[in-house]
Design a protein around this motif. Structure first.
Motif, PDB file in Angstrom:
ATOM      1  N   UNK A  72       0.840  -1.200   0.000  1.00  0.00           N
ATOM      2  CA  UNK A  72       0.000   0.000   0.000  1.00  0.00           C
ATOM      3  C   UNK A  72       0.871   1.244   0.000  1.00  0.00           C
ATOM      4  N   UNK A  73       1.968   1.206   0.753  1.00  0.00           N
ATOM      5  CA  UNK A  73       2.883   2.350   0.796  1.00  0.00           C
ATOM      6  C   UNK A  73       3.386   2.681  -0.609  1.00  0.00           C
ATOM      7  N   UNK A  74       3.782   1.660  -1.363  1.00  0.00           N
ATOM      8  CA  UNK A  74       4.264   1.879  -2.728  1.00  0.00           C
ATOM      9  C   UNK A  74       3.186   2.421  -3.645  1.00  0.00           C
ATOM     10  N   UNK A  75       1.966   1.905  -3.503  1.00  0.00           N
ATOM     11  CA  UNK A  75       0.863   2.369  -4.344  1.00  0.00           C
ATOM     12  C   UNK A  75       0.549   3.831  -4.027  1.00  0.00           C
ATOM     13  N   UNK A  76       0.489   4.165  -2.739  1.00  0.00           N
ATOM     14  CA  UNK A  76       0.214   5.553  -2.334  1.00  0.00           C
ATOM     15  C   UNK A  76       1.345   6.462  -2.812  1.00  0.00           C
ATOM     16  N   UNK A  77       2.596   5.996  -2.714  1.00  0.00           N
ATOM     17  CA  UNK A  77       3.729   6.789  -3.209  1.00  0.00           C
ATOM     18  C   UNK A  77       3.530   7.165  -4.684  1.00  0.00           C
ATOM     19  N   UNK A  82       1.822  11.487  -8.669  1.00  0.00           N
ATOM     20  CA  UNK A  82       0.978  11.977  -9.768  1.00  0.00           C
ATOM     21  C   UNK A  82      -0.024  13.038  -9.315  1.00  0.00           C
ATOM     22  N   UNK A  83      -0.025  13.353  -8.013  1.00  0.00           N
ATOM     23  CA  UNK A  83      -0.941  14.367  -7.503  1.00  0.00           C
ATOM     24  C   UNK A  83      -2.365  13.873  -7.312  1.00  0.00           C
ATOM     25  N   UNK A  84      -2.541  12.546  -7.237  1.00  0.00           N
ATOM     26  CA  UNK A  84      -3.879  11.969  -7.086  1.00  0.00           C
ATOM     27  C   UNK A  84      -4.227  11.642  -5.642  1.00  0.00           C
ATOM     28  N   UNK A  85      -3.206  11.556  -4.785  1.00  0.00           N
ATOM     29  CA  UNK A  85      -3.412  11.243  -3.371  1.00  0.00           C
ATOM     30  C   UNK A  85      -2.377  12.000  -2.554  1.00  0.00           C
ATOM     31  N   UNK A  86      -2.641  12.070  -1.261  1.00  0.00           N
ATOM     32  CA  UNK A  86      -1.698  12.718  -0.341  1.00  0.00           C
ATOM     33  C   UNK A  86      -1.785  12.040   1.014  1.00  0.00           C
ATOM     34  N   UNK A  87      -0.740  12.242   1.793  1.00  0.00           N
ATOM     35  CA  UNK A  87      -0.741  11.746   3.172  1.00  0.00           C
ATOM     36  C   UNK A  87      -1.003  12.935   4.078  1.00  0.00           C
ATOM     37  N   UNK A  88      -1.793  12.698   5.128  1.00  0.00           N
ATOM     38  CA  UNK A  88      -2.041  13.742   6.122  1.00  0.00           C
ATOM     39  C   UNK A  88      -2.168  13.105   7.495  1.00  0.00           C
ATOM     40  N   UNK A  89      -1.893  13.878   8.538  1.00  0.00           N
ATOM     41  CA  UNK A  89      -2.012  13.303   9.885  1.00  0.00           C
ATOM     42  C   UNK A  89      -3.477  13.022  10.224  1.00  0.00           C
ATOM     43  N   UNK A  90      -3.701  11.954  10.962  1.00  0.00           N
ATOM     44  CA  UNK A  90      -5.040  11.616  11.444  1.00  0.00           C
ATOM     45  C   UNK A  90      -5.388  12.595  12.564  1.00  0.00           C
ATOM     46  N   UNK A  91      -6.496  13.335  12.444  1.00  0.00           N
ATOM     47  CA  UNK A  91      -6.842  14.324  13.472  1.00  0.00           C
ATOM     48  C   UNK A  91      -7.054  13.706  14.860  1.00  0.00           C
ATOM     49  N   UNK A  92      -7.432  12.411  14.899  1.00  0.00           N
ATOM     50  CA  UNK A  92      -7.674  11.773  16.189  1.00  0.00           C
ATOM     51  C   UNK A  92      -6.415  11.140  16.783  1.00  0.00           C
ATOM     52  N   UNK A  93      -5.374  10.934  15.966  1.00  0.00           N
ATOM     53  CA  UNK A  93      -4.111  10.360  16.450  1.00  0.00           C
ATOM     54  C   UNK A  93      -3.013  10.813  15.502  1.00  0.00           C
ATOM     55  N   UNK A  94      -2.302  11.853  15.863  1.00  0.00           N
ATOM     56  CA  UNK A  94      -1.328  12.475  14.975  1.00  0.00           C
ATOM     57  C   UNK A  94      -0.152  11.554  14.639  1.00  0.00           C
ATOM     58  N   UNK A  95      -0.033  10.436  15.337  1.00  0.00           N
ATOM     59  CA  UNK A  95       1.030   9.472  15.012  1.00  0.00           C
ATOM     60  C   UNK A  95       0.671   8.661  13.762  1.00  0.00           C
ATOM     61  N   UNK A  96      -0.624   8.637  13.432  1.00  0.00           N
ATOM     62  CA  UNK A  96      -1.107   7.855  12.295  1.00  0.00           C
ATOM     63  C   UNK A  96      -1.237   8.753  11.069  1.00  0.00           C
ATOM     64  N   UNK A  97      -0.781   8.245   9.943  1.00  0.00           N
ATOM     65  CA  UNK A  97      -0.930   8.965   8.677  1.00  0.00           C
ATOM     66  C   UNK A  97      -2.116   8.392   7.912  1.00  0.00           C
TER      67      UNK A  97
END
Length: 149
Positions: A72-77, A82-97
């Motif tokens: 999944x990491x490779x697919x998201x990368x 390509x600008x189709x997805x992004x990673x962001x911090x989880x508002x409920x647990x900032x340790x989780x992306x």
């Protein structure tokens, strides 16, 4: 010692199973073709479709796609590049992306859904009552513990 009884299948059951397999194969074939039109792999297209519903943690995406989190990491990368997805911090647990779809990714996911004519066109030939009945039967087939007694 008693022999285990193997459930017998009648010809109608075999025919239905074969038809389900044919439907699934045709759906996957068309999905792969639609993904290729957007220069995506089938896995990238499926992940993008999932993200168009809601942002998800990588581990949850791996569960839904039935693959390893490293895949999944490779697919998201690749989607991120390509600008189709992004990673962001989880508002409920900032340790989780969370992986999230971008506006461009949402547009591609919508285009993918609209290009899947295989299921949509034959289903349009069924009445609303027939589609409701088919949905109910499919849902029953997917219920846990459902068996052909």
């Amino acid at each position: 010692m008693a022999a285990q009884k193997t459930p017998s299948f009648d010809p109608l059951t075999f025919e239905v199973v074969d038809l389900i397999g044919t439907v699934v194969a045709r759906y996957h074939e068309e999905y792969e073709e639609a993904a290729a039109e957007h220069a995506l792999t089938g896995a990238q297209a499926r992940l993008l479709s999932l993200l168009s519903l809601e942002p998800l943690p990588m581990r949850r995406l791996a569960q839904k796609l039935k693959c390893e989190p490293s895949n999944v990491t490779g697919i998201v990368d690749r989607l991120e590049a390509r600008g189709l997805a992004e990673r962001r911090p989880d508002p409920s647990d900032r340790r989780v992306k969370l992986a999230a779809v971008t506006e461009e990714g949402r547009a591609v996911a919508r285009s993918l859904r609209l290009s899947l004519r295989f299921a949509r066109e034959p289903l349009a030939g069924l009445s609303r009552e027939e589609r409701v009945s088919l949905r109910g039967l499919l849902l029953r087939m997917l219920e846990p513990g459902t068996s052909a007694d």
